[in-house]
Design a protein around this motif. Structure first.
Motif, PDB file in Angstrom:
ATOM      1  N   ASP A  18       0.825  -1.203   0.000  1.00 16.78           N
ATOM      2  CA  ASP A  18       0.000   0.000   0.000  1.00 16.78           C
ATOM      3  C   ASP A  18       0.868   1.266   0.000  1.00 16.78           C
ATOM      4  N   GLU A  19       2.002   1.204   0.695  1.00 13.90           N
ATOM      5  CA  GLU A  19       2.868   2.369   0.765  1.00 13.90           C
ATOM      6  C   GLU A  19       3.846   2.437  -0.400  1.00 13.90           C
ATOM      7  N   SER A  20       4.082   1.324  -1.058  1.00 18.31           N
ATOM      8  CA  SER A  20       5.090   1.258  -2.113  1.00 18.31           C
ATOM      9  C   SER A  20       4.475   1.570  -3.474  1.00 18.31           C
ATOM     10  N   LYS A  21       5.328   2.111  -4.352  1.00 17.70           N
ATOM     11  CA  LYS A  21       4.915   2.403  -5.725  1.00 17.70           C
ATOM     12  C   LYS A  21       5.449   1.293  -6.624  1.00 17.70           C
ATOM     13  N   ILE A  22       4.696   0.978  -7.655  1.00 13.06           N
ATOM     14  CA  ILE A  22       5.095  -0.087  -8.582  1.00 13.06           C
ATOM     15  C   ILE A  22       5.757   0.550  -9.797  1.00 13.06           C
ATOM     16  N   CYS A  23       6.918   0.047 -10.138  1.00 17.85           N
ATOM     17  CA  CYS A  23       7.621   0.522 -11.336  1.00 17.85           C
ATOM     18  C   CYS A  23       8.074  -0.668 -12.157  1.00 17.85           C
ATOM     19  N   VAL A  24       8.302  -0.436 -13.426  1.00 20.28           N
ATOM     20  CA  VAL A  24       8.803  -1.462 -14.340  1.00 20.28           C
ATOM     21  C   VAL A  24      10.110  -0.972 -14.936  1.00 20.28           C
ATOM     22  N   VAL A  25      11.114  -1.816 -14.910  1.00 18.13           N
ATOM     23  CA  VAL A  25      12.403  -1.495 -15.540  1.00 18.13           C
ATOM     24  C   VAL A  25      12.534  -2.376 -16.771  1.00 18.13           C
ATOM     25  N   LEU A  26      12.227  -1.819 -17.928  1.00 16.72           N
ATOM     26  CA  LEU A  26      12.377  -2.545 -19.187  1.00 16.72           C
ATOM     27  C   LEU A  26      13.858  -2.575 -19.562  1.00 16.72           C
ATOM     28  N   GLY A  27      14.358  -3.771 -19.813  1.00 21.61           N
ATOM     29  CA  GLY A  27      15.804  -3.926 -19.976  1.00 21.61           C
ATOM     30  C   GLY A  27      16.483  -4.013 -18.631  1.00 21.61           C
ATOM     31  N   GLY A  28      15.778  -4.578 -17.663  1.00 16.10           N
ATOM     32  CA  GLY A  28      16.263  -4.603 -16.278  1.00 16.10           C
ATOM     33  C   GLY A  28      17.458  -5.484 -16.033  1.00 16.10           C
ATOM     34  N   VAL A 104      20.396  -2.780 -27.160  1.00 14.42           N
ATOM     35  CA  VAL A 104      20.442  -3.681 -28.314  1.00 14.42           C
ATOM     36  C   VAL A 104      21.886  -4.066 -28.576  1.00 14.42           C
ATOM     37  N   ASP A 105      22.115  -5.336 -28.848  1.00 18.47           N
ATOM     38  CA  ASP A 105      23.451  -5.813 -29.184  1.00 18.47           C
ATOM     39  C   ASP A 105      23.807  -5.319 -30.577  1.00 18.47           C
ATOM     40  N   SER A 106      24.758  -4.375 -30.650  1.00 23.53           N
ATOM     41  CA  SER A 106      25.118  -3.764 -31.940  1.00 23.53           C
ATOM     42  C   SER A 106      25.937  -4.690 -32.824  1.00 23.53           C
ATOM     43  N   SER A 107      26.294  -5.874 -32.338  1.00 19.92           N
ATOM     44  CA  SER A 107      27.072  -6.816 -33.155  1.00 19.92           C
ATOM     45  C   SER A 107      26.186  -7.697 -34.019  1.00 19.92           C
ATOM     46  N   ASN A 108      24.841  -7.552 -33.870  1.00 20.02           N
ATOM     47  CA  ASN A 108      23.932  -8.392 -34.647  1.00 20.02           C
ATOM     48  C   ASN A 108      24.047  -8.096 -36.133  1.00 20.02           C
ATOM     49  N   GLY A 109      24.060  -6.801 -36.475  1.00 21.23           N
ATOM     50  CA  GLY A 109      24.265  -6.416 -37.862  1.00 21.23           C
ATOM     51  C   GLY A 109      23.045  -6.508 -38.751  1.00 21.23           C
ATOM     52  N   ASP A 110      21.869  -6.822 -38.220  1.00 18.64           N
ATOM     53  CA  ASP A 110      20.650  -6.976 -38.997  1.00 18.64           C
ATOM     54  C   ASP A 110      19.802  -5.716 -38.826  1.00 18.64           C
ATOM     55  N   PHE A 111      19.640  -4.944 -39.899  1.00 17.30           N
ATOM     56  CA  PHE A 111      18.902  -3.687 -39.802  1.00 17.30           C
ATOM     57  C   PHE A 111      17.454  -3.929 -39.406  1.00 17.30           C
ATOM     58  N   TYR A 112      16.849  -4.962 -39.940  1.00 15.00           N
ATOM     59  CA  TYR A 112      15.448  -5.243 -39.610  1.00 15.00           C
ATOM     60  C   TYR A 112      15.290  -5.509 -38.109  1.00 15.00           C
ATOM     61  N   PHE A 113      16.231  -6.251 -37.536  1.00 20.12           N
ATOM     62  CA  PHE A 113      16.195  -6.515 -36.092  1.00 20.12           C
ATOM     63  C   PHE A 113      16.346  -5.219 -35.301  1.00 20.12           C
ATOM     64  N   TYR A 114      17.289  -4.373 -35.728  1.00 18.88           N
ATOM     65  CA  TYR A 114      17.489  -3.096 -35.057  1.00 18.88           C
ATOM     66  C   TYR A 114      16.208  -2.259 -35.091  1.00 18.88           C
ATOM     67  N   TYR A 115      15.592  -2.138 -36.264  1.00 15.33           N
ATOM     68  CA  TYR A 115      14.423  -1.276 -36.417  1.00 15.33           C
ATOM     69  C   TYR A 115      13.247  -1.802 -35.589  1.00 15.33           C
ATOM     70  N   THR A 116      12.970  -3.083 -35.693  1.00 18.74           N
ATOM     71  CA  THR A 116      11.811  -3.627 -34.974  1.00 18.74           C
ATOM     72  C   THR A 116      12.022  -3.577 -33.465  1.00 18.74           C
ATOM     73  N   VAL A 170      22.496   2.179 -35.411  1.00 25.79           N
ATOM     74  CA  VAL A 170      21.865   2.036 -34.091  1.00 25.79           C
ATOM     75  C   VAL A 170      21.641   3.408 -33.456  1.00 25.79           C
ATOM     76  N   THR A 171      22.628   4.310 -33.577  1.00 25.14           N
ATOM     77  CA  THR A 171      22.475   5.664 -33.028  1.00 25.14           C
ATOM     78  C   THR A 171      21.346   6.405 -33.722  1.00 25.14           C
ATOM     79  N   ASP A 172      21.248   6.261 -35.029  1.00 29.67           N
ATOM     80  CA  ASP A 172      20.162   6.875 -35.796  1.00 29.67           C
ATOM     81  C   ASP A 172      18.805   6.395 -35.282  1.00 29.67           C
ATOM     82  N   LEU A 173      18.656   5.092 -35.103  1.00 29.63           N
ATOM     83  CA  LEU A 173      17.389   4.536 -34.638  1.00 29.63           C
ATOM     84  C   LEU A 173      17.092   4.934 -33.199  1.00 29.63           C
ATOM     85  N   ASN A 174      18.124   5.063 -32.368  1.00 30.07           N
ATOM     86  CA  ASN A 174      17.917   5.537 -30.989  1.00 30.07           C
ATOM     87  C   ASN A 174      17.385   6.964 -30.972  1.00 30.07           C
TER      88      ASN A 174
END
Length: 582
Positions: A18-28, A104-116, A170-174
């Motif tokens: 009741d006293e605590s707030k709920i938060c989500v850390v995406l990429g935790g 995102v792991d920048s060593s993947n090298g797949d543009f489609y993966f980066y964008y999605t 990756v920087t462009d997409l960020n």
């Protein structure tokens, strides 16, 4: 390490829900996410939902607090792929704030993966927050989104627009992802802001520190690329976590000036990149780079290497060049004023903590090993443990290289130019005289460049030095006379034979290949002892194995000699043969 899989349905809040707030850390479970989760749990007024793409959460030995929080229900784990909106909704439902630190792991090298993952993923997060009536969304971006390749930024603030030419896809997409988050502000009750951190480092870093270590282990280890004077900003990871919490508190206070804005975050201590690099490498036992190399030489080498299809990885060299060739300092006054940010960990303390966490990457040199244990290496004993040992074992690389270069120049002057020894000495004295004359008659300042005079004290010899020199000469003369007298009386045949053999060897070398012999000796002296000290155990093992193999071969030969031939051998060889047969 232990594996724990937590599901949303099984998450049971503690009695303080009741006293605590709920938060989500995406990429935790990412680099920044781990630090943010740990800090939220230490504050004690949060129920933390950790969301990441891995099926289960693996806890390290240093995560006992997180383990206890998972057991008590103050923390829970959700497997979330940001490309799947339903999974995001399940994780953020009922939460007050979402911290988005997805990496995102920048060593993947797949543009489609980066964008999605980056762009489409942030769209899914925004829509899920709106659907679940989440109040706040705090996004984390790299400060690189405003850095244009090859251009300096000095005290850049948030008025700086996105870079016209990004350093990577990756920087462009960020940058696109951050723009989507900021444009979503104050729509359907969702308040957003973005934290832009510069060159984040700390325990768990998988980019910056490993990059520096890779550089230290490569052929580029001794080189400073560029002038070495460009300043840049670094941010300790726990300060980034602190900035996220400061942003949440500012948004909760309904500050209009905070929502929809981006804030630069750093340690507020701009530092020369190579100084930061040296501080990290010194702590890990690597030699700091000392030789400055112009950036055009590096670019030309990389271009030629790629053209020749050399089997070398130039990626890390290009990354280091991008970091070191431009000034990139930030003005973080907006973050200090609007969200109340100030670093809680200083840069030096952060470097110390980082080095301690990367002890597994430390370079343990042979010299350090012997120095720490107090034991003396065999190479050091052979060389007499003095100045010569320090030079030939490269204790101080700058000093050793200077001596080697000086000797190499003398070798070139006296042996490779084809002149006699006397003419070489005469030419050298003439050259020194000309240089000293120029130094004497040149003005003290030419076009703003100063030329220091050589003081006359450099040419003065003290009376004590002269006495010492003559004493040494007298000692050598008397020792020689004593030795010759000993030879004449036939008292020391062992030394006599050794001297004859040495003089004969010198005669043979001087007759046929003196120049080559001296050159080889110079190279061997500055390499053989150093290599032996580095691989002492391995070399001793090989020598021992060869010695044993030689003895066995000799024994086998003695055992298989024909009797007529064996009977002609000296008595000691016959006794050895009998011992082997017995």
């Amino acid at each position: 390490m232990s594996g724990v899989k937590m599901a949303t349905e099984n998450a049971t809040p503690s009695s303080t829900a009741d006293e605590s707030k709920i938060c989500v850390v995406l990429g935790g479970r990412g680099f920044i996410g781990r630090s943010l989760v740990a800090r939220l749990l230490r504050l004690g007024n949060w129920i933390v939902r950790i969301a990441d793409s891995t099926p289960s959460i693996l806890l390290g030995s240093d995560e006992s607090a997180l383990s206890q929080a998972l057991e008590s229900g103050r923390a829970s784990y959700y497997q979330v792929d940001v490309r799947n909106r339903d999974q995001i909704v399940k994780a953020v439902e009922g939460a007050l704030v979402v911290f988005y630190t997805n990496t995102v792991d920048s060593s993947n090298g797949d543009f489609y993966f980066y964008y999605t993952t980056i762009v489409q993923g942030v769209k899914n997060v925004i829509n899920a927050c709106k659907d679940c009536k989440v109040k706040q969304l705090i996004h984390n971006s790299p400060a690189d989104i405003v850095f244009e390749s090859g251009r300096d930024i000095d005290k850049g603030d948030e008025s700086k627009v996105y870079a016209g030419k990004f350093g990577s896809v990756v920087t462009d997409l960020n940058a696109q992802a951050e723009g989507l988050v900021l444009r979503a502000n104050d729509i359907d009750g969702l308040l957003t802001c973005s934290i832009r951190s510069s060159n984040v480092f700390g325990p768990g870093d998988k980019q910056l520190v490993p990059l520096l270590v890779q550089m230290a282990k490569s052929v580029w280890a001794k080189f400073i690329i560029g002038s070495g004077k460009k300043l840049t900003e670094f941010t300790y990871v726990e300060n980034v976590a602190h900035a996220n919490i400061c942003a949440e508190e500012a948004l909760s206070s309904k500050m209009v000036s905070v929502s929809g804005k981006a804030y630069f975050i750093s340690n507020l201590e701009p530092l020369n990149f190579w100084e930061f690099n040296s501080s990290v490498l010194d702590g890990l036992g690597y030699q700091r780079p000392t030789i400055k190399l112009p950036d055009f030489v590096v670019k030309y080498f990389i271009l030629v290497g790629k053209w020749l299809h050399l089997n070398m990885d130039f990626t890390f060299v290009q990354k280091v060049s991008d970091l070191s060739l431009c000034t990139r300092t930030l003005d973080c006054s907006a973050a200090k004023k609007h969200i109340g940010y100030s670093p809680i960990i200083s840069l030096q303390e952060g470097i110390t903590l980082t080095v301690e966490s990367f002890s597994h990457l430390a370079q343990v040199s042979t010299f350090t090993k012997y120095k720490d244990s107090g034991e003396q290496s065999k190479a050091d004993k052979i060389l007499g443990s003095g100045k010569v040992a320090d030079i030939l074992l490269w204790r101080d690389e700058t000093e050793s290289f200077t001596y080697f270069l000086s000797l190499a120049l003398f070798y070139y002057w006296f042996f490779l130019l084809g002149r006699t020894f006397i003419s070489s000495v005469a030419m050298l004295l003439l050259l020194v005289a000309v240089l000293l004359s120029f130094n004497c008659f040149l003005p003290a300042n030419i076009f703003g460049m100063s030329f220091p005079r050589v003081p006359s004290s450099y040419f003065e010899i003290s009376e004590e030095t002269v006495r010492t020199s003559f004493s040494i000469m007298g000692y050598i003369w008397n020792s020689g006379c004593h030795l010759m007298g000993s030879f004449a009386r036939g008292e020391d045949w062992h030394t006599f034979i050794m001297m004859v053999a040495l003089l004969y060897s010198f005669k043979m070398a001087a007759t046929h290949c003196l120049t080559l012999s001296i050159g080889c000796a110079l190279v061997v002296a500055f390499n053989a002892f150093f290599i032996y000290e580095q691989y002492e155990e391995e070399i001793d093992g090989v020598v021992t194995s060869l010695f044993i193999y030689t003895r066995k071969s000799g024994r086998w030969l003695l055992m298989n000699l024909p009797r007529p031939l064996a009977s002609r051998l000296p008595d000691r060889f016959i006794s050895v043969q009998k011992t082997i047969l017995q």
